[in-house]
Design an enzyme around this catalytic site. Structure first.
Site, mmCIF file in Angstrom:
data_model
loop_
_atom_site.group_PDB
_atom_site.id
_atom_site.type_symbol
_atom_site.label_atom_id
_atom_site.label_comp_id
_atom_site.label_asym_id
_atom_site.label_seq_id
_atom_site.Cartn_x
_atom_site.Cartn_y
_atom_site.Cartn_z
ATOM 1 N N ASP A 1 0.847 -1.196 0.000
ATOM 2 C CA ASP A 1 0.000 0.000 0.000
ATOM 3 C C ASP A 1 0.881 1.244 0.000
ATOM 4 O O ASP A 1 2.037 1.199 0.416
ATOM 5 C CB ASP A 1 -0.890 0.033 1.248
ATOM 6 C CG ASP A 1 -1.848 -1.145 1.292
ATOM 7 O OD1 ASP A 1 -2.164 -1.686 0.221
ATOM 8 O OD2 ASP A 1 -2.264 -1.506 2.408
HETATM 9 N N1 URA Z 1 -1.149 -5.968 3.818
HETATM 10 C C1 URA Z 1 -1.655 -4.707 3.840
HETATM 11 O O1 URA Z 1 -2.672 -4.441 4.443
HETATM 12 N N2 URA Z 1 -0.982 -3.759 3.173
HETATM 13 C C2 URA Z 1 0.183 -3.991 2.518
HETATM 14 O O2 URA Z 1 0.757 -3.063 1.945
HETATM 15 C C3 URA Z 1 0.687 -5.303 2.514
HETATM 16 C C4 URA Z 1 -0.008 -6.275 3.177
#
Ligand code: URA
Length: 239
Positions: free
Chosen positions: A106
């Site tokens: 993310d």
């Molecule tokens: N899980 C999440 O919630 N975000 C990420 O970036 C990776 C795994």
């Protein structure tokens, strides 16, 4: 390895296209084993030839594998009109055509992201069947409990969604290590959400058996070693 035209070698190993490669050659800026190359149609074995542009040695391998410590605020994408991407952060000498992040973090997640131009490896790594384990450090808005860890280990359900059993180890009051082998959208955040905790910071520490290099500051990158490349797809796991 077969011989290839020098303009083709240059254009496939660098960000510039074929005509830019030809211009470099015409300008006398390219050498092969120390000798200036004059014609774009000259052929060399890229595995056996030391090719330089303006004296800088270029990487001749067809595929590259880069470990980046992704900072917060940067997109896991190849290009974007509005935000900086992990590819934008690469130093010029690592940039070449066809690079993409193998998997997503993310925008507000930091840590280990693999950047490559090897679609087959990325496919293998991301396939749910491969079970490549990834280790995250998550900080939450409340103290974590053994009950949370037990729920993770049982396998979390969130409405229609089911997450496979995951190991969770509490390392500080609000912080835990979590290992998962799936890559569902916002997976870690949603798993915590399911037990009533919100993730306030998330960092990926390991892919397969390969740890993020602590020497890499956020935004910095380095090439994987051959052993690390093998270890990325290694199935062993456990926190
Ligand atoms: N899980 C999440 O919630 N975000 C990420 O970036 C990776 C795994």
């Amino acid at each position: 390895m077969a011989v290839e035209r020098i303009d083709k070698i240059l254009s496939s190993r660098n960000t510039e296209g074929r005509s830019a490669a030809k211009a470099l050659i015409k300008a006398g800026r390219v050498t092969a084993n120390g000798v200036t190359v004059r014609r774009p149609e000259e052929k060399f074995d890229p595995e056996q030839t030391e090719i330089r542009i303006d004296g800088e040695r270029i990487s001749i391998s067809r595929f590259v594998y880069i470990m980046m410590n992704k900072p917060k605020g940067v997109l896991s994408a190849s290009n974007d009109k509005h935000s900086r991407t992990v590819i934008d952060l690469l130093p010029e000498e690592m940039k070449r055509r066809g690079l993409f992040p193998a998997g997503r973090l993310d925008k507000d997640t930091e840590g280990f992201i693999l950047i490559t131009n090897d679609g087959e490896l990325a496919h293998k790594m991301l396939s749910p069947k491969s079970h490549v384990y990834k280790l995250y450090e998550a900080e939450c808005d409340r103290a974590l409990t053994d009950c949370d860890a037990a729920a993770f280990e049982k396998g979390i359900r969130l409405g229609e969604l089911e997450f496979m059993p995951a190991e969770m180890k509490i390392i500080e009051k609000n912080k835990a290590l979590v290992e998962i082998c799936e890559g569902k959208f916002h997976q870690i955040k949603r798993m915590f959400h399911a037990v009533g905790a919100e993730v306030t910071a998330l960092k990926r520490l390991r892919i397969g058996q390969v740890f993020l290099d602590e020497a890499l500051d956020p935004g910095k990158s380095r090439y994987l070693t051959d052993q690390e490349l093998i270890d990325i797809l290694n199935l062993k796991h456990g926190i």
